[in-house]
Design an enzyme around this catalytic site. Structure first.
Site, mmCIF file in Angstrom:
data_model
loop_
_atom_site.group_PDB
_atom_site.id
_atom_site.type_symbol
_atom_site.label_atom_id
_atom_site.label_comp_id
_atom_site.label_asym_id
_atom_site.label_seq_id
_atom_site.Cartn_x
_atom_site.Cartn_y
_atom_site.Cartn_z
ATOM 1 C CG HIS A 438 2.805 -10.758 -15.478
ATOM 2 N ND1 HIS A 438 1.456 -10.444 -15.510
ATOM 3 C CD2 HIS A 438 3.026 -11.562 -16.544
ATOM 4 C CE1 HIS A 438 0.894 -11.022 -16.540
ATOM 5 N NE2 HIS A 438 1.821 -11.724 -17.181
ATOM 6 N N PRO A 439 7.108 -10.909 -12.960
ATOM 7 C CG PRO A 439 9.183 -11.949 -13.144
ATOM 8 C CD PRO A 439 7.756 -12.090 -13.562
#
Length: 498
Positions: A438-439
């Site tokens: 989940h950057p």
């Protein structure tokens, strides 16, 4: 309008548009849908394949549907793989279809970041969340296809009195085959290529796959378009060069892809010191349970259940599914030990502990165009991961496991929560098998050009006509899976222009 592949853009080509959108994932698809319905001529560019290349094979998925063939790794405190999708539909093609709304407290914090501007407050975004949940058919996981891996977690949480249950996902046709991360083989997931993108196409949008953008055109004052290499889907040979001239340029390539492109295009200095800075990733580590009965982690809805502990805010354990080969790697066994574990594989269950991180990192671009990623853990985050893993062990035992273990060097297998907790206590970050998917937060929204890249409208501080609308613009870490919030925020930004 059609979706074009590399065969449709060989040689030198120029297109004109009102808006060019780079990236066709949740952010880009949301922008295109809104602006196309408002009457704009939209051209979308996607570095990945124009059409899905799904097989029930993770190596195949990495080749076609993961950025950098699944090989992105952050250095820094520890080596940590980071996954991000590609293809027409972006990360929605290979994610687990989880649809969380960002907690109200986080959204209200954004109001403070924006000096009291409440356009992205919980109250203002709620109707957009409602709209999008209906469009992408979000609903609770059906117990009949959830599988024992998810139902075990639900049982365990209920016995301990913890909030949780089956997750809400945009997978209305899910059959519980557990192949979400390879791309849905039955078309049961409502990914962007099945809803928002067809809506945009119905209003004249053109989508060009196999187009890797490396240049953002500008006249010194405004962004005026982009230029992309057209690459053969299979060989990655450059077969063309495409220029799109447009009044507005949207970069929607995600928490890694957007800053990587801005650095590669030579815009980082112009856009300010916050470009690529402030990376959050929701890092996590797995906990496995060994049961007497069969679980078969490779069946059932992918990541279909979760629980929470009110005493551990920002810690979100949820199930993960794993094919036998990957599960064997997680166990870390070789030789005779690995042979012994083969018979046990159907009896394992698994949960990943994800946290809303206080640590942060940065994203740049290497000379070859790959992402240059660093991430540095906050010491407190490691303690929160450990605490979440211990609580998860309790839930696994309560749900039916007889032993627990984790892919953490030196921890071993345990028949009690106490011994598992004691084994974890001395472990440091170097011992963990960390993972993140989940950057976010690498081109933040804010008011100060020294600490943010875009303003509340989504337009870049340093270049008029350049807009960002994806997970890179989140002012803070969400603490929940970002797909739905990416779509909601992108929709709000686009409507501000439309």
């Amino acid at each position: 309008m059609p979706i074009r592949d590399h065969n449709d853009a060989r040689g030198e080509t120029t297109l004109d548009a009102d808006v060019v959108v780079v990236g066709t994932g949740p952010g880009g698809a949301s922008v295109a849908r809104v602006l196309a319905e408002a009457g704009a001529h939209v051209v979308m560019l996607e570095a990945g394949p124009a059409r899905p290349r799904f097989r029930r094979n993770y190596a195949h998925a990495q080749r076609y549907h993961y950025q950098e063939q699944g090989g992105m790794v952050a250095s820094g405190s520890a080596m940590m793989p980071i996954a991000a999708g590609r293809g027409v539909g972006g990360g929605s093609l290979v994610n687990s279809a989880i649809c969380w709304r960002t907690p109200d407290a986080v959204l209200d914090e954004w109001v403070d970041v924006l000096g009291g501007d409440d356009r992205y407050s919980a109250a203002r975004l709620a109707p957009i969340y409602d709209e999008l949940e209906a469009l992408i058919q979000v609903g609770p996981t059906d117990p009949s296809i959830a599988g024992e891996n998810n139902l075990l977690i639900v049982r365990g949480a209920q016995k301990l009195g913890l909030p949780g249950g089956l997750l809400r996902r945009n997978a209305p046709g899910c059959v519980g085959c557990s192949h979400c991360n390879n791309g849905c083989p039955v078309g049961g997931k409502a990914s962007m290529d099945r809803n928002l993108l067809p809506m945009a196409l119905g209003h004249g949008t053109l989508v060009q796959g196999d187009a890797r953008v490396d240049t953002v055109l500008h006249d010194g004052e405004r962004a005026t378009g982009v230029v992309a290499d057209i690459r053969d889907t299979d060989t990655q040979e450059v077969v063309g060069r495409l220029t799109v001239r447009a009044d507005k340029v949207f970069v929607c390539c995600g928490g890694i892809g957007t800053p990587r492109l801005l650095h590669q295009a030579g815009l980082a200095e112009r856009l300010g010191p916050a470009t690529g800075v402030g990376l959050h990733v929701h890092p996590g580590n797995a906990v496995l349970g060994l049961c007497d009965h069969e679980v078969r982690m490779w069946t059932g809805a992918t990541q279909g259940a979760y629980f929470e502990d009110p005493e551990l805010p920002g810690v979100l354990p949820h199930t993960f599914n794993s094919p036998p080969g990957v599960l064997l790697l997680l166990l870390g066994q070789v030789g005779l030990d690995a042979k012994r574990d083969l018979a046990l594989l159907p009896h394992f269950t698994g949960c990943v502990v994800m946290i809303s991180d206080k640590g942060s990192g940065r994203v740049g671009a290497r000379p070859d165009g790959r992402a240059d990623i660093e991430y540095w853990f906050d010491a407190h985050d490691i303690q929160r991961i450990k605490a979440g893993m211990v609580r998860t062990a309790e839930v696994l035992f309560a749900g039916g496991a007889r032993e627990v273990l984790a892919p953490v060097h030196g921890v071993g297998r345990h028949t009690s929560v106490g011994s598992f907790s004691a084994a974890l206590e001395s472990r440091t970050i170097e011992h963990f098998s960390l993972y993140a998917a989940h950057p976010m937060g690498t081109c933040r929204m804010g008011l100060d050009p020294q600490t943010s890249v875009i303003g509340p409208t989504g337009e870049a501080h340093g270049l008029r006509g350049l807009y960002l609308a994806d997970s890179s613009v989140f002012p803070t870490s969400l603490g929940v899976n970002p797909q739905l919030t990416t779509m909601t925020l992108a929709t709000a930004i686009a409507r501000g222009l439309a």
